[in-house]
Design a protein around this motif. Structure first.
Motif, short mmCIF file in Angstrom:
data_model
loop_
_atom_site.label_atom_id
_atom_site.label_comp_id
_atom_site.label_asym_id
_atom_site.label_seq_id
_atom_site.Cartn_x
_atom_site.Cartn_y
_atom_site.Cartn_z
N LYS A 162 41.51 -2.43 -21.47
CA LYS A 162 42.86 -1.95 -21.73
C LYS A 162 42.91 -0.92 -22.86
N ARG A 163 41.83 -0.85 -23.64
CA ARG A 163 41.85 -0.02 -24.83
C ARG A 163 40.83 1.11 -24.82
N ASP A 218 33.93 -14.18 -21.98
CA ASP A 218 33.27 -12.90 -21.71
C ASP A 218 34.16 -12.03 -20.83
N TYR A 219 34.70 -12.64 -19.77
CA TYR A 219 35.58 -11.90 -18.86
C TYR A 219 36.85 -11.46 -19.59
N ASP A 220 37.45 -12.36 -20.37
CA ASP A 220 38.67 -12.01 -21.12
C ASP A 220 38.41 -10.86 -22.07
N LEU A 221 37.23 -10.85 -22.69
CA LEU A 221 36.91 -9.77 -23.62
C LEU A 221 36.76 -8.44 -22.87
N ILE A 222 36.13 -8.48 -21.71
CA ILE A 222 35.99 -7.26 -20.90
C ILE A 222 37.37 -6.70 -20.55
N SER A 264 41.19 -4.78 -30.97
CA SER A 264 41.94 -3.53 -31.06
C SER A 264 41.31 -2.59 -32.08
N ARG A 265 40.95 -3.15 -33.21
CA ARG A 265 40.32 -2.35 -34.27
C ARG A 265 38.97 -1.80 -33.81
N ALA A 266 38.17 -2.66 -33.17
CA ALA A 266 36.85 -2.24 -32.71
C ALA A 266 36.94 -1.19 -31.60
N SER A 267 37.95 -1.33 -30.73
CA SER A 267 38.10 -0.39 -29.61
C SER A 267 38.36 1.03 -30.10
N ARG A 268 39.16 1.15 -31.15
CA ARG A 268 39.42 2.49 -31.71
C ARG A 268 38.11 3.13 -32.19
#
Length: 372
Positions: free
Chosen positions: A185-186, A176-180, A151-155
């Motif tokens: 979502k963000r 890898d898929y879960d991270l994608i 979440s922090r990195a996505s911002r």
């Protein structure tokens, strides 16, 4: 936030579509699974715009994770695992130690070199190098002051990129898929492009989520349902026509493998069964031979079925396995053949922009030793 999955058929031009769809004035991030994919994307961008657009970044997925979700947050990662003095020394492509090992003929026992995922050593080796295969798992695990690192990195990523594209998304598995999905979502805008039927083809990363649950393979319709539940819009129309494969080749694939693929009619070619004078085909270097495995053991020019993924040839000769001995029968059925094997044959049959020659295993066995 726009989230789109474009499902493609073999030869539809996935990379072409991505590179010709981007707005060169936007800040684009294009991610791929392999360095070869990255090279192809860069070459296509140059063809499209004369050079790689100024604000467009192309990277492998794991390099992106390392440089954007791990390194900038290393102090937070060290703090999360209560290792304040930790300083990494790069990446290793060696696999992390498995949780259990088999010693001789005995049952599997606990591996003393394995560390639980709650320990930093689960993600780094004894030389303080991150395991490449564990980067996504690490990014998903860590929290910074109770806020997920993702979440922090996505911002931060949304400050630098307007749109993210991921090529060959069917190659990603597990963490890898879960991270994608978590990033999608963000992030401001995410587009995934891939071919469901080319999953489980590469030499690694062939099992697990999202294409299998436990040991059960997820069928096409269930796979789409899973994507929709994650909030993705599905586009099955934009890349439904193969620009590579001739109409007769596409019809053969549909009829024999039950995989829907239609031709754009850009090329001409036929399915040609070879049962006599095999040497004329096997010694013709203009025809690439595609074998199931161990291509380097033959003297003729050949590529493994799975390794040919992403390639285009003028014509190919597919040497079949015993599973497909009766492929020419009207009543042939794929029942009982693994999805992985079917997908590999699908890849092999769709590499040619011209003719596809087929040789049965029984016929090839009669001449095989001459070409060892």
């Amino acid at each position: 936030m726009a989230k789109l999955v474009i499902l493609a058929v073999a030869g539809a031009g996935k990379t072409y579509h991505i590179c010709h769809s981007i707005d060169p004035a936007k800040r684009n991030l294009i991610l791929a699974f392999t360095n070869e994919n990255v090279f192809n994307i860069q070459r296509e961008l140059i063809d499209a715009f004369g050079s790689i657009p100024k604000y467009t970044v192309v990277s492998t997925f794991h390099s992106f994770v390392y440089h954007n979700l791990i390194l900038p947050y290393e102090p937070s990662i060290a703090s999360y695992f209560e290792c304040d003095s930790f300083a990494s020394k790069g990446i290793t492509t060696l696999s992390p130690p498995p949780q259990s090992i088999k010693v001789g003929s005995r049952k599997a026992v606990a591996n003393p070199r394995y560390f639980a995922k709650t320990k930093l050593r689960h993600y780094v080796d004894d030389g303080s190098r991150y395991y490449c295969a564990a980067l996504s798992e690490l990014a998903l695990q860590v929290k910074c002051r109770k806020v997920a690192l993702v979440s922090r990195a996505s911002r931060r990523l949304n400050l630098f990129y307007d749109a993210c594209y991921i090529d060959e998304f069917q190659d990603f598995r597990g963490h890898d898929y879960d991270l994608i999905v978590n990033l999608a979502k963000r992030l401001n805008e995410v587009t995934l492009v891939g071919d469901y039927y080319q999953h489980s083809v590469s030499g690694r990363n062939n099992t697990g989520k999202p294409f299998a649950k436990n040991k059960t393979v997820i069928c096409y319709s269930d796979f789409l349902d899973g994507l929709r539940k994650e909030g993705f819009e599905i586009d099955e129309a934009s890349l439904r026509l193969s620009r590579r494969c001739a109409p007769s080749i596409c019809s053969f694939v549909q009829d024999k493998l039950a995989i829907r693929i239609d031709s754009a009619g850009c090329n001409k070619g036929e399915i040609i069964w070879v049962s006599k004078n095999l040497d004329a085909i096997l010694t013709d270097d203009t025809i690439t031979k595609l074998v199931y495995q161990e291509s380097n053991s033959f003297s003729f020019r050949s590529v493994n079925w799975s390794y040919s993924k992403g390639d285009t040839f003028d014509s190919v000769c597919v040497i079949l396995t015993k599973n497909f001995e009766n492929l020419d029968d009207e009543g042939f059925s794929i029942r009982g053949i693994s999805d992985s094997t079917i997908n590999k044959l699908y890849v092999a049959l769709t590499r040619s922009r011209g003719n596809v020659y087929l040789i049965k295993a029984s016929a090839f066995d009669s001449v095989k030793e001459k070409y060892r």
